[in-house]
Design a protein around this motif. Sequence first.
Motif, PDB file in Angstrom:
ATOM      1  N   PHE A  87       1.674  -1.212  -0.192  1.00 29.74           N
ATOM      2  CA  PHE A  87      -0.120  -0.136   0.165  1.00 29.74           C
ATOM      3  C   PHE A  87       0.790   1.533  -0.200  1.00 29.74           C
ATOM      4  N   GLN A  88       1.969   1.054  -0.594  1.00 31.79           N
ATOM      5  CA  GLN A  88       2.730   2.633  -0.869  1.00 31.79           C
ATOM      6  C   GLN A  88       2.336   3.256  -2.374  1.00 31.79           C
ATOM      7  N   ARG A  89       2.992   3.909  -2.388  1.00 34.83           N
ATOM      8  CA  ARG A  89       2.701   5.357  -3.526  1.00 34.83           C
ATOM      9  C   ARG A  89       3.814   4.688  -4.430  1.00 34.83           C
ATOM     10  N   LEU A  90       5.166   4.104  -4.044  1.00 32.26           N
ATOM     11  CA  LEU A  90       6.240   4.484  -4.739  1.00 32.26           C
ATOM     12  C   LEU A  90       6.966   2.763  -5.077  1.00 32.26           C
ATOM     13  N   PRO A  91       7.843   2.617  -6.023  1.00 31.38           N
ATOM     14  CA  PRO A  91       8.502   1.729  -6.648  1.00 31.38           C
ATOM     15  C   PRO A  91       9.037   1.721  -5.947  1.00 31.38           C
ATOM     16  N   ALA A  92       9.988   0.622  -5.152  1.00 31.96           N
ATOM     17  CA  ALA A  92      11.351   0.332  -4.637  1.00 31.96           C
ATOM     18  C   ALA A  92      12.260   1.104  -4.751  1.00 31.96           C
ATOM     19  N   ARG A  93      12.926   1.272  -5.811  1.00 37.78           N
ATOM     20  CA  ARG A  93      13.804   1.540  -6.859  1.00 37.78           C
ATOM     21  C   ARG A  93      13.668   3.075  -6.572  1.00 37.78           C
ATOM     22  N   PHE A  94      12.900   4.190  -6.005  1.00 34.20           N
ATOM     23  CA  PHE A  94      13.472   4.951  -5.717  1.00 34.20           C
ATOM     24  C   PHE A  94      13.550   5.570  -4.115  1.00 34.20           C
ATOM     25  N   GLU A  95      13.994   3.924  -3.689  1.00 24.05           N
ATOM     26  CA  GLU A  95      14.202   4.586  -2.356  1.00 24.05           C
ATOM     27  C   GLU A  95      16.312   5.425  -2.518  1.00 24.05           C
ATOM     28  N   THR A  96      16.399   4.358  -3.422  1.00 27.85           N
ATOM     29  CA  THR A  96      18.400   5.051  -3.898  1.00 27.85           C
ATOM     30  C   THR A  96      18.695   6.019  -4.842  1.00 27.85           C
ATOM     31  N   THR A  97      17.352   7.254  -5.097  1.00 23.97           N
ATOM     32  CA  THR A  97      16.827   7.855  -5.873  1.00 23.97           C
ATOM     33  C   THR A  97      16.610   9.423  -5.242  1.00 23.97           C
ATOM     34  N   LEU A  98      15.564   9.177  -4.285  1.00 25.25           N
ATOM     35  CA  LEU A  98      14.728  10.815  -3.910  1.00 25.25           C
ATOM     36  C   LEU A  98      15.707  10.869  -2.361  1.00 25.25           C
ATOM     37  N   PRO A  99      14.960  11.713  -1.975  1.00 26.53           N
ATOM     38  CA  PRO A  99      15.768  12.213  -0.549  1.00 26.53           C
ATOM     39  C   PRO A  99      15.363  11.886   0.764  1.00 26.53           C
ATOM     40  N   ALA A 100      15.769  10.923   1.801  1.00 26.19           N
ATOM     41  CA  ALA A 100      15.150  10.507   2.078  1.00 26.19           C
ATOM     42  C   ALA A 100      13.912   9.978   3.126  1.00 26.19           C
ATOM     43  N   ASN A 101      13.501  11.761   3.359  1.00 25.99           N
ATOM     44  CA  ASN A 101      12.348  11.984   3.536  1.00 25.99           C
ATOM     45  C   ASN A 101      11.408  11.835   3.496  1.00 25.99           C
ATOM     46  N   VAL A 102      11.703  11.849   2.423  1.00 23.53           N
ATOM     47  CA  VAL A 102      10.475  11.961   0.190  1.00 23.53           C
ATOM     48  C   VAL A 102       9.749  10.271   0.273  1.00 23.53           C
ATOM     49  N   TRP A 103      11.080   9.391   0.332  1.00 27.09           N
ATOM     50  CA  TRP A 103      11.066   7.900   0.516  1.00 27.09           C
ATOM     51  C   TRP A 103      10.076   7.846   1.097  1.00 27.09           C
ATOM     52  N   GLU A 104      10.295   8.185   2.363  1.00 29.35           N
ATOM     53  CA  GLU A 104       9.631   7.580   3.497  1.00 29.35           C
ATOM     54  C   GLU A 104       8.159   8.009   3.810  1.00 29.35           C
ATOM     55  N   LEU A 105       7.669   9.405   3.524  1.00 28.94           N
ATOM     56  CA  LEU A 105       6.959   9.802   2.959  1.00 28.94           C
ATOM     57  C   LEU A 105       6.121   8.943   2.178  1.00 28.94           C
ATOM     58  N   SER A 106       6.720   8.294   1.574  1.00 28.80           N
ATOM     59  CA  SER A 106       6.023   8.214   0.065  1.00 28.80           C
ATOM     60  C   SER A 106       5.300   6.422   0.775  1.00 28.80           C
ATOM     61  N   LYS A 107       6.125   5.997   1.686  1.00 31.46           N
ATOM     62  CA  LYS A 107       4.841   4.812   2.172  1.00 31.46           C
ATOM     63  C   LYS A 107       3.839   4.484   2.179  1.00 31.46           C
ATOM     64  N   GLN A 108       3.397   6.370   3.106  1.00 28.00           N
ATOM     65  CA  GLN A 108       2.355   6.557   3.474  1.00 28.00           C
ATOM     66  C   GLN A 108       1.227   6.592   2.727  1.00 28.00           C
ATOM     67  N   GLY A 109      -0.101   6.253   2.777  1.00 30.19           N
ATOM     68  CA  GLY A 109      -1.278   6.178   2.003  1.00 30.19           C
ATOM     69  C   GLY A 109      -2.465   7.392   1.028  1.00 30.19           C
ATOM     70  N   ALA A 110      -1.764   8.148   1.364  1.00 28.20           N
ATOM     71  CA  ALA A 110      -2.233   9.306   0.718  1.00 28.20           C
ATOM     72  C   ALA A 110      -2.616   9.177  -0.763  1.00 28.20           C
ATOM     73  N   GLY A 111      -3.718   9.755  -0.891  1.00 23.47           N
ATOM     74  CA  GLY A 111      -4.660   9.636  -2.444  1.00 23.47           C
ATOM     75  C   GLY A 111      -4.538   8.326  -2.738  1.00 23.47           C
ATOM     76  N   LEU A 112      -4.383   7.437  -1.931  1.00 22.99           N
ATOM     77  CA  LEU A 112      -4.493   6.426  -2.432  1.00 22.99           C
ATOM     78  C   LEU A 112      -6.326   5.623  -2.066  1.00 22.99           C
ATOM     79  N   SER A 113      -6.756   5.060  -2.748  1.00 18.77           N
ATOM     80  CA  SER A 113      -7.886   4.551  -2.986  1.00 18.77           C
ATOM     81  C   SER A 113      -8.457   3.108  -3.110  1.00 18.77           C
TER      82      SER A 113
END
Length: 370
Positions: A49-75
């Motif tokens: 139920f994450q927003r982004l694929p795992a490969r972005f963990e190594t490219t995005l800022p750490a805070n952005v990656w951690e927040l992408s695990k939260q379900g904002a906007g998902l339905s």
Amino acid sequence: MKHLIPLLLALLAPMLPVGAQRTVWTSPLQGEIPCIEGRAWNIETGKNFQRLPARFETTLPANVWELSKQGAGLSISFVTTARNISVRYGLSLHSDGYRNMAPLNHSGLDLYGRTTDGKCHWIGNHMRWSWRPDTVCMEWHNLTPPKAGADGTEYILYLPGYNALKFLEIGVDEGAAFRFKAPSEEPPVVIYGSSIIQGASPSRPGLMITNIVARELQCPVVNLGFSGSALMEPAVFDMLAEIEARAFVIDPIPNSYSLDEEEIVKRATEGIRRLRSRSEAPILMVECHPMSDSIFQANLTARYARSNAAFRRAFEQLRAEGVKHLHYLPNTDIHFSEEDMIEGTHPNDLGCRAYAEAYKRSIRRIASLP
């Protein structure tokens, strides 16, 4: 005595609660394609139920990656003839630290039903819930859809905006028809922004800005709001540029105001150039909201105004360079009153509605939506 036991069980059966023995549970992740709306990389992101694929963990800022695990906007959308609907799910975060956010918003669910005339209607659960550390259960009882299709009524279940889910299952009456709707394949409207876009701070998930926009424009929307972390880094624009979008909304100033004005111009112009080099979709740049407490917070209001002015300067520079399909939403088009904020930083239900109306007007225009 042994002959009385079956008789007693038969007599007691009608008295059993709805969720005890007569509920059939199904996960939206059990099929080949996860039935999750609001993700730009749904299949690649996978059965979570994450927003982004795992490969972005190594490219995005750490805070952005951690927040992408939260379900904002998902339905999750599903169709059923059931009159009783239950949802059970597990939360990864057990924080009470959201002083400016209702628990129902950061960790709860929200249910809407669509009638055959295409209109969506909110459905309250009237406090039928159980919040345990391992499993939360929310229930909607004795539903009476005024109109229904042959295979039942369509429902939209909004996920928590500020929590991550370990699992989720939807339960309906045994014998009722039930099926998940496949995620839309239409190009989405992609909205990048701060905690305001992620979902702070209406009272419940259905009133988050991006959820209102998606529901009322009837088009897919991808929520890429990252609380406190909308700082326009190059890696974020590279991520956005991968999406085949109907339109992009860039709304970072509620966080990026912490940068100096020249840095705002630099990051905005460089980022939008990167985005435009890979996508021809319309781009809408959005100023920070008006300050509801500007009378007694004049200094802070002036700081936001300077940042908005820098953002507009970036827009004008890009337009002068010939960047096409670039649009601008000034904060005067977000019709705030003094009653529209929680604590001066995040909109309440009224403020989210004002934001959503401004977004809807602009998105309709730039994306040619009805």
